[in-house]
Design an enzyme around this catalytic site. Structure first.
Site, PDB file in Angstrom:
ATOM      1  N   ASP A  11       0.864  -1.165   0.000  1.00 56.94           N
ATOM      2  CA  ASP A  11       0.000   0.000   0.000  1.00 56.94           C
ATOM      3  C   ASP A  11       0.915   1.234   0.000  1.00 56.94           C
ATOM      4  OD1 ASP A  11      -2.439   1.502   0.322  1.00 56.94           O
ATOM      5  OD2 ASP A  11      -1.920   1.744   2.430  1.00 56.94           O
ATOM      6  N   ASP A  13      -0.151   5.152   1.052  1.00 52.75           N
ATOM      7  CA  ASP A  13      -0.317   6.187   2.071  1.00 52.75           C
ATOM      8  C   ASP A  13      -0.280   5.601   3.479  1.00 52.75           C
ATOM      9  OD1 ASP A  13      -0.638   8.180   0.098  1.00 52.75           O
ATOM     10  OD2 ASP A  13      -2.724   7.580  -0.163  1.00 52.75           O
ATOM     11  N   ASP A 188      -1.371  -0.376   6.036  1.00 56.79           N
ATOM     12  CA  ASP A 188      -1.655   0.276   7.322  1.00 56.79           C
ATOM     13  C   ASP A 188      -3.126   0.216   7.711  1.00 56.79           C
ATOM     14  OD1 ASP A 188      -2.973   3.401   6.973  1.00 56.79           O
ATOM     15  OD2 ASP A 188      -2.334   2.320   5.193  1.00 56.79           O
TER      16      ASP A 188
END
Length: 229
Positions: A11, A13, A188
């Site tokens: 991922d 961000d 995250d």
């Protein structure tokens, strides 16, 4: 029987970056005088709350994020993208993330980035992180015949189950199936749970509170590259 191809999937961000590149994009448009800071910040907070709650309307969000790009020529888009990445992203590309990527590449793993962020933003950031163009999976944008962004999404948004769908298409385009690969996935966000559950090695990276708790319950690896959010 050959060994499965190892793929390290990331991922973007708050995983490889300690920031949100969409949020940062609107700070850029505010600084350029293209948007009104108070109105943009208020709307951004609403969208972000929806994202964290798992109910973000990606079509509305992408139209909002790309509103200042509608009508720009391909040459103008390239110039804006370069300026944004240089001024607002490069300072946040940090050694822990680069080292993590380098370890996988040195081990011979294929590295792929997958993000809900639209491709206009994600492609510029991904290249700075060393990803090949066709190893960057993002929410695709619709363009006019002369290369101008319309504000609409092309295909399935690269969010939640969409990440599983789009990564499956990416594999199929390379004559690979899920059983042909051994997948590590770094994320995250609990929004990525569908793909984390498909991975052989799910890694909760700088995880939000919900994912951190889930990772602890499931005995998944937890990796804190940056201060958590």
């Amino acid at each position: 029987m050959s060994s499965p191809q190892r793929i390290a999937l990331f991922d973007l961000d708050h995983t490889l970056l300690p920031i949100d590149s969409d949020f940062t994009w609107t700070r850029f448009t505010n600084a350029m005088g293209w948007t009104q800071p108070e109105a943009v910040e208020k709307q951004n907070e609403i969208f972000y709350a929806d994202y964290r709650a798992g109910k973000l309307d990606m079509h509305a969000y992408v139209h909002f994020v790309t509103q200042t790009l509608h009508g720009l020529s391909p040459q103008q888009l390239q110039a804006v993208q370069r300026q944004y990445v240089q001024e607002y992203i490069q300072p946040h590309i940090l050694e822990p993330a680069l080292s993590l990527l380098q370890r996988h590449r040195q081990a011979g793993d294929i590295t792929v980035m997958t993000t809900a962020t639209n491709r206009f933003i994600a492609a510029g950031v991904g290249r700075q992180l060393g990803f090949e163009e066709d190893h960057i999976l993002a929410t695709e944008l619709q363009y006019t015949t002369d290369g101008r962004i319309t504000g609409a999404i092309a295909g399935q948004p690269n969010l939640r189950e969409g990440k599983v769908h789009n990564f499956g298409l990416w594999l199929a385009a390379r004559n690979l199936h899920w059983d042909d690969v051994r997948l590590a996935f770094y994320s995250d966000s609990v929004n990525d749970l569908p793909l984390l559950e498909k991975a052989h090695e799910p890694v909760a990276t700088n995880p939000d509170a919900r994912l951190r708790q889930l990772a602890q319950e499931r005995n998944w690896r937890i990796l804190d590259l940056f201060p958590t959010h």
